[in-house]
Design an enzyme around this catalytic site. Structure first.
Site, mmCIF file in Angstrom:
data_model
loop_
_atom_site.group_PDB
_atom_site.id
_atom_site.type_symbol
_atom_site.label_atom_id
_atom_site.label_comp_id
_atom_site.label_asym_id
_atom_site.label_seq_id
_atom_site.Cartn_x
_atom_site.Cartn_y
_atom_site.Cartn_z
ATOM 1 N N PHE A 1 0.861 -1.186 0.000
ATOM 2 C CA PHE A 1 0.000 0.000 0.000
ATOM 3 C C PHE A 1 0.890 1.226 0.000
ATOM 4 C CE2 PHE A 1 0.827 -1.675 4.174
ATOM 5 C CZ PHE A 1 1.320 -0.577 4.857
ATOM 6 N N PHE B 1 2.431 3.935 1.914
ATOM 7 C CA PHE B 1 3.691 3.600 1.306
ATOM 8 C C PHE B 1 4.387 2.602 2.197
ATOM 9 C CE2 PHE B 1 2.589 7.809 -0.209
ATOM 10 C CZ PHE B 1 2.699 7.626 -1.583
#
Ligand code: CUA
Length: 155
Positions: free
Chosen positions: A74, A76
Site C-alpha cells: 500500500f 507507502f
C-alpha cells in the site's frame, strides 16, 4: 511504378520475416499452449486491508519445509514488516495491492514482481542464507515511493 531489383528483394525478405514471426507466434500459442496468464487469483483492492488473508498479512508454515507469506502492499509500505521465514524453506509470497501499482523486489535475489491492483502476484523462492534482506517497491507509486520498503529476516 518501377521497383528496383534490390528493393524487391528486401520486400520479399521483409514479408518472409513477417510470415515467419506470425507462424512462430501461432505455433507457440496453439501447439505449445503459450497464452497470457489466466485463472490468476483476483482480489478487490478496496477490501485488501479489510477482509480475507491480506487483512492480517503474515508468514505461516504450510508443510514440512514450505511457508506462505501474504503481503499487503500500500502507499507507502508493506505488511507484515518485518517478514520472518526460516532458512532453507520454500517460501511462496502472495502479494496484493490496496491501491495503486507497486513493485515487490527482494534485493540480491531473483524475487521481483509487479503488484497490480486487482490481482494477487505469486512468487516462490528458497532462501538458503540467513540474514536480513531488503525488500523494495520498484514501481513509482506516489510521493512516498522512495520510503516504501520492508525487511525479510531469514533465520
Ligand atoms: Cu510502492 Cu513505489
Amino acid at each position: 511504378m518501377v521497383i528496383s531489383r534490390l528493393e524487391r528483394i528486401w520486400l520479399y525478405i521483409g514479408s518472409a520475416m513477417l510470415a515467419i514471426f506470425l507462424i512462430v507466434l501461432i505455433a507457440d500459442a496453439v501447439v505449445m499452449g503459450a497464452t497470457p496468464p489466466s485463472g490468476m487469483t483476483t482480489v478487490d483492492p478496496a477490501t485488501v486491508l479489510k477482509s480475507g488473508q491480506f487483512q492480517t498479512p503474515r508468514a505461516y508454515q504450510t508443510g514440512p519445509n514450505a511457508w506462505m507469506v501474504h503481503v499487503a502492499a500500500f502507499q507507502f509500505g508493506f505488511l507484515p514488516n518485518p517478514i520472518r521465514v526460516p532458512a532453507g524453506a520454500k517460501v511462496t509470497f502472495m502479494v496484493a495491492s490496496a491501491d495503486v501499482v507497486h513493485g515487490f523486489e527482494i534485493v540480491d535475489t531473483d524475487v521481483n514482481t509487479m503488484v497490480i491492483p486487482g490481482y494477487v502476484s505469486q512468487v516462490t523462492h528458497t532462501f538458503n542464507h540467513k540474514g536480513n534482506y531488503l525488500i523494495l517497491c520498484n514501481e513509482y507509486c506516489g510521493s512516498g515511493h522512495h520510503l516504501m520498503s520492508d525487511t525479510l529476516e531469514v533465520y
